[in-house]
Structures are given as C-alpha cells and as structure tokens.
Design an enzyme around this catalytic site. Structure first.
Site, short mmCIF file in Angstrom:
data_model
loop_
_atom_site.label_atom_id
_atom_site.label_comp_id
_atom_site.label_asym_id
_atom_site.label_seq_id
_atom_site.Cartn_x
_atom_site.Cartn_y
_atom_site.Cartn_z
CG HIS A 132 41.29 37.48 44.73
ND1 HIS A 132 41.56 36.91 46.20
CD2 HIS A 132 41.38 38.80 44.97
CE1 HIS A 132 41.40 37.80 47.05
NE2 HIS A 132 41.45 38.96 46.55
CD GLU A 133 41.21 41.99 42.66
OE1 GLU A 133 40.08 42.65 43.14
OE2 GLU A 133 42.18 41.54 43.19
CG HIS A 136 36.89 41.11 46.18
ND1 HIS A 136 36.72 40.72 47.50
CD2 HIS A 136 38.25 41.13 45.73
CE1 HIS A 136 38.03 40.71 48.09
NE2 HIS A 136 38.94 40.78 47.11
CD GLU A 194 41.35 39.99 50.17
OE1 GLU A 194 42.35 39.45 49.41
OE2 GLU A 194 40.59 41.22 49.86
ZN LIG Z 1 40.99 40.70 47.34
#
Ligand SMILES: [Zn+2]
Length: 273
Positions: A132-133, A136, A194
């Site tokens: 997830h990071e 980004h 997100e």
């Molecule tokens: Zn996030």
C-alpha cells in the site's frame, strides 16, 4: 435531470474549469497513475525524490532504529520481494515505534515501525501494508499533494523547507510527502489516493507471490483493533474500513490470478516473523 436556467451558469463554469484543467495538463505536467487516473504533478520527479531522501535522512537521525536481526530479516524479505517487482534501489529501515505504521517515500525509502511488525500475523499482512505504501509512491501521491499546495499558496519554498524539519513549513512539506505523523502534523491522503494505493498494493503483493486474500484479513483485523485508535496514516479512510474491504474484495479475482501466475513462475516468498 431537467436543467433550469439558474443552473446554467454553474454548468458553464464547470465546463470552463474542465477546459482549463485540460489546458493545464497539456501545457504543463499531467501524468497518469498506475490505475489510469489523470493527475497534476507540477514538480519534477528528481525534486520529489530528493525531498524523499532528505526527509528519510532526517528521520533516521531523529528516530531510534531497531536493529533486531529477526525483525529486520522479516521486513527486508517482504519489502525486497515487493520492490523486485517495481525495480530500482530501495532502502528499508525498521524504526523503534509502538504505533502500527509504515511509510514509503519517493526516492526509494521504506520505513516500518516495530508496532506493525508485532501486529501482523504473517508475511502477507505485512506485504499488504508495505505494498500500500509503495502504491502511494508509484502513483506519485506526494507530488500530487505538493502540486495542489503549490497551486494554492506555498510556492517553491516547500522544496527547500523539507531540509528544515524543525520549521512549520518543513513539517508541512514532509507530511505532504507522507510521513506527517512523525511530527504531529497529520495530512491524510485523500480517500481517492487511499483506494488507489490499496489496489496498486494488492496487485503488487500478488505479483510478488503473496496471498492477496490476506489484505482483507489485515483490514478486518485493523478495524477490530482500531476502535478509536486508528494508525495515523490510515486516519483518512475513517470511517471507511467497510468501503476499503469491499473494494479489495471486488478486486480480489484479478489479484488471485496475478498471484497464480507468480506462483507458477516460482515466486514463493518465505518470510518468517
Ligand atoms: Zn495510505
């Protein structure tokens, strides 16, 4: 819907705005995220990368680093399996911090808190958060957020400000990059960013051979744990755990197919806590 004459000017303004955005995109810097969304990114890649490097260097000086061999092997094993799919050089550091957090910065930097390591049940859950990071970063969310600020008020000074984390502007710049919680300034990523990071992360973990079903298990676990105490980086999604889980469910068939391919090509990560 029937359009009354009163709403026409509004519609025209909207139309003009869209035209203006297209013009801006054409003139300057529109990029496309891995999920196919158009975004404005005014800053050069190398500028954002050097901001990431600077912010990470500051963090390493300020925060205690965890040197536990098992922790570091576990985190590095998961992170390396993921970044192999992305390419480039990535540095991974485990920070001594009880909060359930991790972050990735432009320029190839990943930080994982010991609290998160203790929280996850297995490699696949850790891969969910690190994926997830990285999502980004791949989707240039830091650049996008900085660009939004540049468009409004702060100007180029943001770029220099990263080097001065003790100042208000420096802290703002660093939190726009994605590590604000460290300094008590929380600027959550938008809901859109997100979801994007969730989907990119789920695909990435699957391509590396991790079990994407665990992404759903992890968020359910976070939800149970997080009553009133959500990890800062994920605050923005409040109260959207359900949406997040639904989106990951909906995307699961594609991710499972990707994992199947990965397993067939011999990608079977064995990272132990
Ligand atoms: Zn996030």
């Amino acid at each position: 819907m029937y359009e009354t004459p009163e709403t026409l000017p509004k519609a025209m303004t909207k139309h003009l705005l869209i035209k203006l955005i297209f013009l801006l995109c054409w003139l300057t810097a529109c990029s496309t995220t891995p999920t196919g969304r158009s975004q404005l990114t005014f800053l050069f890649e190398h500028e954002v990368d050097s901001m990431g490097l600077q912010a990470f260097a500051n963090l390493k000086q300020e925060k205690p680093i965890n040197h536990d061999v098992k922790n570091n092997q576990f985190v590095r094993c998961v992170a390396d399996s993921l970044t192999r799919e992305v390419g480039g050089q990535w540095e991974v550091v485990v920070f001594e911090d009880k909060t359930l957090n991790a972050f990735a910065l432009p320029g190839g930097k990943i930080g994982v808190h010991t609290g998160l390591i203790a929280f996850v049940d297995n490699q696949d859950q850790l891969a969910t958060v690190i994926g997830h990071e990285i999502g980004h970063v791949l989707a240039k969310h830091g650049n996008e957020r900085m660009s939004q600020q540049l468009g409004t008020q702060l100007g180029v000074s943001l770029i220099q400000a990263v080097a001065a984390p003790q100042t208000q502007l420096g802290q703002t710049a660093i939190s726009l990059l994605g590590v604000g919680a460290q300094y008590g300034i929380i600027m959550p990523f938008s809901r859109l960013q997100e979801s994007e990071a969730d989907i990119i992360g789920q695909e990435l973990m699957a391509k590396a051979g991790f079990d994407p079903r665990q992404s759903i298990t992890l968020w359910q676990k976070m939800e149970r744990h997080g009553q009133g105490q959500q990890p800062a980086e994920f605050l923005s999604t409040h109260p959207a755990y359900d949406t997040r889980i639904q989106d990951l469910q909906a995307h699961l068939p594609k991710a499972l197919a990707l994992q199947q391919q990965a397993l067939l090509s011999g990608k079977t990560p064995q990272c132990h806590k």
